[in-house]
Design an enzyme around this catalytic site. Sequence first.
Site, PDB file in Angstrom:
ATOM      1  N   CYS A 128       0.819  -1.198  -0.045  1.00 14.54           N
ATOM      2  CA  CYS A 128      -0.141   0.099  -0.091  1.00 14.54           C
ATOM      3  C   CYS A 128       1.074   1.272  -0.083  1.00 14.54           C
ATOM      4  O   CYS A 128       1.738   1.330   1.011  1.00 14.54           O
ATOM      5  CB  CYS A 128      -0.801   0.187   1.454  1.00 14.54           C
ATOM      6  SG  CYS A 128      -2.209   1.480   1.292  1.00 14.54           S
ATOM      7  N   HIS A 149      -2.045  -4.785 -10.571  1.00 14.63           N
ATOM      8  CA  HIS A 149      -2.733  -3.681 -11.183  1.00 14.63           C
ATOM      9  C   HIS A 149      -2.949  -4.031 -12.584  1.00 14.63           C
ATOM     10  O   HIS A 149      -2.230  -4.360 -13.232  1.00 14.63           O
ATOM     11  CB  HIS A 149      -1.910  -2.340 -11.065  1.00 14.63           C
ATOM     12  CG  HIS A 149      -1.770  -1.826  -9.442  1.00 14.63           C
ATOM     13  ND1 HIS A 149      -2.789  -1.004  -9.032  1.00 14.63           N
ATOM     14  CD2 HIS A 149      -0.960  -2.190  -8.422  1.00 14.63           C
ATOM     15  CE1 HIS A 149      -2.528  -0.663  -7.679  1.00 14.63           C
ATOM     16  NE2 HIS A 149      -1.478  -1.472  -7.268  1.00 14.63           N
ATOM     17  N   GLU A 154     -10.081   0.246  -6.082  1.00 11.66           N
ATOM     18  CA  GLU A 154      -9.218  -0.825  -5.344  1.00 11.66           C
ATOM     19  C   GLU A 154      -9.953  -2.031  -5.211  1.00 11.66           C
ATOM     20  O   GLU A 154     -10.742  -2.287  -4.781  1.00 11.66           O
ATOM     21  CB  GLU A 154      -8.842   0.005  -4.244  1.00 11.66           C
ATOM     22  CG  GLU A 154      -7.898   0.799  -4.325  1.00 11.66           C
ATOM     23  CD  GLU A 154      -6.983   1.545  -3.167  1.00 11.66           C
ATOM     24  OE1 GLU A 154      -6.793   0.329  -2.459  1.00 11.66           O
ATOM     25  OE2 GLU A 154      -6.696   2.475  -3.050  1.00 11.66           O
ATOM     26  N   CYS A 169      -4.499   6.358  -4.831  1.00 12.19           N
ATOM     27  CA  CYS A 169      -3.984   4.898  -4.755  1.00 12.19           C
ATOM     28  C   CYS A 169      -2.479   5.286  -5.115  1.00 12.19           C
ATOM     29  O   CYS A 169      -2.320   5.521  -6.150  1.00 12.19           O
ATOM     30  CB  CYS A 169      -4.673   4.065  -5.624  1.00 12.19           C
ATOM     31  SG  CYS A 169      -4.200   2.213  -5.483  1.00 12.19           S
ATOM     32  N   GLY A 191      -1.245   2.376  -7.238  1.00 10.07           N
ATOM     33  CA  GLY A 191      -1.948   2.512  -8.355  1.00 10.07           C
ATOM     34  C   GLY A 191      -1.262   3.657  -9.313  1.00 10.07           C
ATOM     35  O   GLY A 191      -1.178   3.548 -10.485  1.00 10.07           O
TER      36      GLY A 191
HETATM   37  N1  LIG Z   1      -6.208  -2.363  -2.472  1.00 11.45           N
HETATM   38  C1  LIG Z   1      -4.925  -2.371  -2.604  1.00 11.45           C
HETATM   39  C2  LIG Z   1      -4.181  -2.217  -1.416  1.00 11.45           C
HETATM   40  C3  LIG Z   1      -4.103  -0.640  -0.915  1.00 11.45           C
HETATM   41  C4  LIG Z   1      -3.408  -0.077  -1.997  1.00 11.45           C
HETATM   42  C5  LIG Z   1      -3.463   1.623  -2.015  1.00 11.45           C
HETATM   43  N2  LIG Z   1      -4.549   2.015  -1.021  1.00 11.45           N
HETATM   44  C6  LIG Z   1      -2.391   2.144  -2.013  1.00 11.45           C
HETATM   45  O1  LIG Z   1      -2.214   3.412  -1.735  1.00 11.45           O
HETATM   46  O2  LIG Z   1      -1.263   1.707  -2.958  1.00 11.45           O
HETATM   47  C7  LIG Z   1      -4.691  -4.125  -3.121  1.00 11.45           C
HETATM   48  O3  LIG Z   1      -5.804  -4.919  -2.667  1.00 11.45           O
HETATM   49  O4  LIG Z   1      -3.924  -4.370  -3.613  1.00 11.45           O
END
Ligand SMILES: N[C@H](CCC[C@H](N)C(=O)O)C(=O)O
Length: 279
Positions: A74, A160, A209, A218, A221
């Site tokens: 994250c 991703h 997400e 994100c 992301g």
């Molecule tokens: N939902 C993401 C985790 C949080 C990533 C996001 N909040 C960031 O800032 O990178 C996943 O399931 O891989």
Amino acid sequence: MKLKFTKMHGLGNDFVVIDGINQSPFLKPEQLRLLADRHFGIGCDQILLIEAAEGDADFRYRIFNADGGEVEQCGNGARCFVRYVHDRGLTNKNEIRVETHGGLIVPRLEANGEVTVNMGTPRFEPEEIPFIAEKRALTYPLDIGGRQIEISAVSMGNPHAVQWVADVDHAPVLTEGVLIERHPRFPRRVNAGYMQVIDRGHIRLRVYERGAGETLACGTGACAAVVTGIQRGLLESAVTVSFRSGDLFIRWEGENQPVWMTGPAITVFDGEINLGIAE
Ligand SMILES: N[C@H](CCC[C@H](N)C(=O)O)C(=O)O
């Protein structure tokens, strides 16, 4: 037993941060979902659990989505993490090495209060993402509800799928994002990015997400969008990524190089919650 927590966010991607070193919570998925619940709990996109490192890193950092599932990485959380451990006196270092399930990351507190993170090296082989494909390609066709879209696929430790769109404000993030997130060619599901290229140094981005739905920002992301945009020849190596809630700055010098991310990390409040946690 009461559980102490701190509410934080990175550009509105919000977190419940728990010190798992001085507390020893055993958080079951239903308790994680309650923490994340915006009506019956505290409310957040992800829960960040801080633990002592097992190897030679300074800390270990575990990440759980609002749906209770544990994930590998994250980016916005990494910036909040280093702000938290520094401000709570859990370290006197401004740059720390952090073990995550998705690999080692190195966040650094900048003098201006922003945080820069070495997010590690992106991985593009389908089996590393994981993504079911015959071989690695710049883009892949994907059938979404009878419509064919074109995605790029990459792992930043977490998976991703990034699409180029002409206008993020009118992209089908809420209707198609969930179809991409749960597409059978992504065995561990996927985060779905929608990227609009403003110029070679600036994109706008929205992300649906995995395990949380569309978030305001994100971090991984943003990294995924920039590296796939560079690979497709659309972007240069330093890119401003604009979400509706603000900007991240991403740099990548190319294949087998780390991705650098810089952005804010904000502490909102401290609190306590009684989850009936077993000691
Ligand atoms: N939902 C993401 C985790 C949080 C990533 C996001 N909040 C960031 O800032 O990178 C996943 O399931 O891989």
